[in-house]
Design a protein around this motif. Sequence first.
Motif, PDB file in Angstrom:
ATOM      1  N   LEU A   1      85.560  23.702  32.318  1.00 29.95           N
ATOM      2  CA  LEU A   1      85.994  22.509  33.050  1.00 29.95           C
ATOM      3  C   LEU A   1      84.925  21.423  33.105  1.00 29.95           C
ATOM      4  O   LEU A   1      85.227  20.231  32.983  1.00 29.95           O
ATOM      5  N   LEU A   2      83.673  21.838  33.293  1.00 31.15           N
ATOM      6  CA  LEU A   2      82.602  20.885  33.579  1.00 31.15           C
ATOM      7  C   LEU A   2      81.614  20.706  32.441  1.00 31.15           C
ATOM      8  O   LEU A   2      80.809  19.775  32.467  1.00 31.15           O
ATOM      9  N   GLY A   3      81.655  21.616  31.446  1.00 27.06           N
ATOM     10  CA  GLY A   3      80.656  21.573  30.388  1.00 27.06           C
ATOM     11  C   GLY A   3      79.369  22.248  30.836  1.00 27.06           C
ATOM     12  O   GLY A   3      79.289  22.829  31.916  1.00 27.06           O
ATOM     13  N   GLY A   4      78.342  22.160  30.014  1.00 25.28           N
ATOM     14  CA  GLY A   4      77.066  22.772  30.338  1.00 25.28           C
ATOM     15  C   GLY A   4      77.022  24.238  29.989  1.00 25.28           C
ATOM     16  O   GLY A   4      77.826  24.733  29.194  1.00 25.28           O
ATOM     17  N   GLU A   5      76.076  24.945  30.609  1.00 26.82           N
ATOM     18  CA  GLU A   5      75.889  26.364  30.344  1.00 26.82           C
ATOM     19  C   GLU A   5      76.343  27.194  31.545  1.00 26.82           C
ATOM     20  O   GLU A   5      76.195  26.754  32.691  1.00 26.82           O
ATOM     21  N   PRO A   6      76.882  28.393  31.306  1.00 24.15           N
ATOM     22  CA  PRO A   6      77.360  29.217  32.434  1.00 24.15           C
ATOM     23  C   PRO A   6      76.309  29.446  33.510  1.00 24.15           C
ATOM     24  O   PRO A   6      76.611  29.323  34.707  1.00 24.15           O
ATOM     25  N   ALA A   7      75.090  29.780  33.126  1.00 21.05           N
ATOM     26  CA  ALA A   7      74.057  30.109  34.109  1.00 21.05           C
ATOM     27  C   ALA A   7      73.661  28.912  34.961  1.00 21.05           C
ATOM     28  O   ALA A   7      73.063  29.082  36.031  1.00 21.05           O
ATOM     29  N   ALA A   8      73.979  27.688  34.515  1.00 25.25           N
ATOM     30  CA  ALA A   8      73.581  26.480  35.238  1.00 25.25           C
ATOM     31  C   ALA A   8      74.694  25.919  36.115  1.00 25.25           C
ATOM     32  O   ALA A   8      74.514  24.863  36.730  1.00 25.25           O
ATOM     33  N   GLN A   9      75.829  26.595  36.216  1.00 28.27           N
ATOM     34  CA  GLN A   9      76.933  26.070  37.015  1.00 28.27           C
ATOM     35  C   GLN A   9      76.589  26.114  38.508  1.00 28.27           C
ATOM     36  O   GLN A   9      75.878  27.019  38.970  1.00 28.27           O
ATOM     37  N   PRO A  10      77.096  25.137  39.284  1.00 23.36           N
ATOM     38  CA  PRO A  10      76.714  25.004  40.701  1.00 23.36           C
ATOM     39  C   PRO A  10      77.465  25.971  41.612  1.00 23.36           C
ATOM     40  O   PRO A  10      78.189  25.575  42.524  1.00 23.36           O
ATOM     41  N   VAL A  11      77.293  27.266  41.364  1.00 22.78           N
ATOM     42  CA  VAL A  11      77.988  28.295  42.133  1.00 22.78           C
ATOM     43  C   VAL A  11      77.025  28.907  43.140  1.00 22.78           C
ATOM     44  O   VAL A  11      75.878  29.209  42.803  1.00 22.78           O
ATOM     45  N   ASP A  12      77.498  29.097  44.368  1.00 23.97           N
ATOM     46  CA  ASP A  12      76.676  29.768  45.376  1.00 23.97           C
ATOM     47  C   ASP A  12      77.603  30.362  46.429  1.00 23.97           C
ATOM     48  O   ASP A  12      78.831  30.268  46.321  1.00 23.97           O
ATOM     49  N   LEU A  13      77.005  30.963  47.444  1.00 21.52           N
ATOM     50  CA  LEU A  13      77.748  31.543  48.552  1.00 21.52           C
ATOM     51  C   LEU A  13      77.377  30.837  49.844  1.00 21.52           C
ATOM     52  O   LEU A  13      76.197  30.575  50.099  1.00 21.52           O
ATOM     53  N   ALA A  14      78.399  30.561  50.661  1.00 19.28           N
ATOM     54  CA  ALA A  14      78.154  30.038  51.999  1.00 19.28           C
ATOM     55  C   ALA A  14      77.738  31.192  52.906  1.00 19.28           C
ATOM     56  O   ALA A  14      77.823  32.361  52.535  1.00 19.28           O
ATOM     57  N   ALA A  15      77.286  30.852  54.116  1.00 17.77           N
ATOM     58  CA  ALA A  15      76.885  31.886  55.065  1.00 17.77           C
ATOM     59  C   ALA A  15      78.032  32.840  55.373  1.00 17.77           C
ATOM     60  O   ALA A  15      77.814  34.018  55.661  1.00 17.77           O
ATOM     61  N   SER A  16      79.270  32.341  55.289  1.00 26.05           N
ATOM     62  CA  SER A  16      80.447  33.169  55.546  1.00 26.05           C
ATOM     63  C   SER A  16      80.756  34.125  54.401  1.00 26.05           C
ATOM     64  O   SER A  16      81.574  35.022  54.546  1.00 26.05           O
TER      65      SER A  16
ATOM     66  N   SER B   1      71.169  39.851  35.484  1.00 25.38           N
ATOM     67  CA  SER B   1      71.556  39.349  36.804  1.00 25.38           C
ATOM     68  C   SER B   1      70.645  38.234  37.301  1.00 25.38           C
ATOM     69  O   SER B   1      70.819  37.750  38.425  1.00 25.38           O
ATOM     70  N   ALA B   2      69.684  37.789  36.489  1.00 26.86           N
ATOM     71  CA  ALA B   2      68.715  36.790  36.944  1.00 26.86           C
ATOM     72  C   ALA B   2      69.370  35.451  37.267  1.00 26.86           C
ATOM     73  O   ALA B   2      68.800  34.645  38.023  1.00 26.86           O
ATOM     74  N   TRP B   3      70.547  35.184  36.734  1.00 23.53           N
ATOM     75  CA  TRP B   3      71.238  33.914  36.948  1.00 23.53           C
ATOM     76  C   TRP B   3      71.922  33.836  38.320  1.00 23.53           C
ATOM     77  O   TRP B   3      72.356  32.761  38.742  1.00 23.53           O
ATOM     78  N   LEU B   4      72.051  34.959  39.018  1.00 21.41           N
ATOM     79  CA  LEU B   4      72.622  34.932  40.362  1.00 21.41           C
ATOM     80  C   LEU B   4      71.735  34.114  41.301  1.00 21.41           C
ATOM     81  O   LEU B   4      70.510  34.148  41.192  1.00 21.41           O
ATOM     82  N   THR B   5      72.348  33.400  42.226  1.00 23.00           N
ATOM     83  CA  THR B   5      71.567  32.693  43.234  1.00 23.00           C
ATOM     84  C   THR B   5      70.987  33.696  44.229  1.00 23.00           C
ATOM     85  O   THR B   5      71.349  34.880  44.230  1.00 23.00           O
ATOM     86  N   VAL B   6      70.105  33.214  45.088  1.00 23.83           N
ATOM     87  CA  VAL B   6      69.491  34.109  46.080  1.00 23.83           C
ATOM     88  C   VAL B   6      70.562  34.741  46.967  1.00 23.83           C
ATOM     89  O   VAL B   6      70.531  35.950  47.252  1.00 23.83           O
ATOM     90  N   ALA B   7      71.530  33.945  47.406  1.00 18.95           N
ATOM     91  CA  ALA B   7      72.597  34.471  48.264  1.00 18.95           C
ATOM     92  C   ALA B   7      73.441  35.498  47.513  1.00 18.95           C
ATOM     93  O   ALA B   7      73.831  36.530  48.073  1.00 18.95           O
ATOM     94  N   GLU B   8      73.735  35.222  46.251  1.00 23.79           N
ATOM     95  CA  GLU B   8      74.509  36.172  45.454  1.00 23.79           C
ATOM     96  C   GLU B   8      73.711  37.449  45.209  1.00 23.79           C
ATOM     97  O   GLU B   8      74.269  38.561  45.233  1.00 23.79           O
ATOM     98  N   GLN B   9      72.415  37.302  44.954  1.00 20.35           N
ATOM     99  CA  GLN B   9      71.562  38.476  44.760  1.00 20.35           C
ATOM    100  C   GLN B   9      71.586  39.369  46.005  1.00 20.35           C
ATOM    101  O   GLN B   9      71.661  40.603  45.904  1.00 20.35           O
ATOM    102  N   THR B  10      71.493  38.740  47.171  1.00 20.18           N
ATOM    103  CA  THR B  10      71.494  39.502  48.415  1.00 20.18           C
ATOM    104  C   THR B  10      72.782  40.294  48.567  1.00 20.18           C
ATOM    105  O   THR B  10      72.767  41.482  48.931  1.00 20.18           O
ATOM    106  N   ARG B  11      73.902  39.638  48.285  1.00  9.16           N
ATOM    107  CA  ARG B  11      75.190  40.331  48.395  1.00  9.16           C
ATOM    108  C   ARG B  11      75.304  41.428  47.344  1.00  9.16           C
ATOM    109  O   ARG B  11      75.782  42.532  47.629  1.00  9.16           O
ATOM    110  N   TRP B  12      74.868  41.148  46.133  1.00 10.34           N
ATOM    111  CA  TRP B  12      74.943  42.116  45.035  1.00 10.34           C
ATOM    112  C   TRP B  12      74.137  43.374  45.366  1.00 10.34           C
ATOM    113  O   TRP B  12      74.616  44.498  45.178  1.00 10.34           O
TER     114      TRP B  12
END
Length: 226
Positions: A55-70, A18-29
Amino acid sequence: MLQVLRLTRWAQAQPPGSAWLTVAEQTRWHGFSQAARKQTYLAGRWQLRIELTGLLGGEPAAQPVDLAASGATTLAGTGLHANLSHSGDWLAVAIADAPIGVDIEQLNPKRDVLGLAQMVCSPAQIALLQAQPDALLRMQQFYRWWTLKEAWLKHRGQGLQFPTLQSLAFEAAGPDIAPAASGMLTEPPLAVALVSASALGPLPALPTGTPWQHLSPGSPPHPAAR
């Protein structure tokens, strides 16, 4: 326009820790108390990254995914929008060029669909359900409406609002202009709905079940009375 719709069993996703989760995702998780819910959340976030890699290439853990405040999923700098849903053993990931909502529900014949309809359907929709003598068709129609309404709220980034759900009608629309679509799988028995801020465009064929119904929500609902 829809770019990805992936339906899969969440157990098939194999996230590396789960280390690849962002801080916001970690909090929700960490906020989930049930182990099963934590697993489905992790699987969905990882599957989204897998689809973005295609779609974008690269590595899964490096994709620009995060959570908004909502709590809505964000894909910064990509011009893309994403939404996820899960029900039972299944999860869905949708990615599009415009705000998108996806909802899936595994059909449950033990549920009191007429009772649930009182909370989420309009009087006209309830009357149609009550007039349907076939229990299977009644259940399928309720789940179509339910998932469409949930997906509509999700594409708007809104939480559960029963007056708004009740006001949504959904009308037939041509596939070239339809911002909503409803599908019904037979194996597994699963209702699938998509709602977008723009026309969805061509949709992938469902593996089993009926063809997509192309729809429009109709007139925007009035704000809930306070």
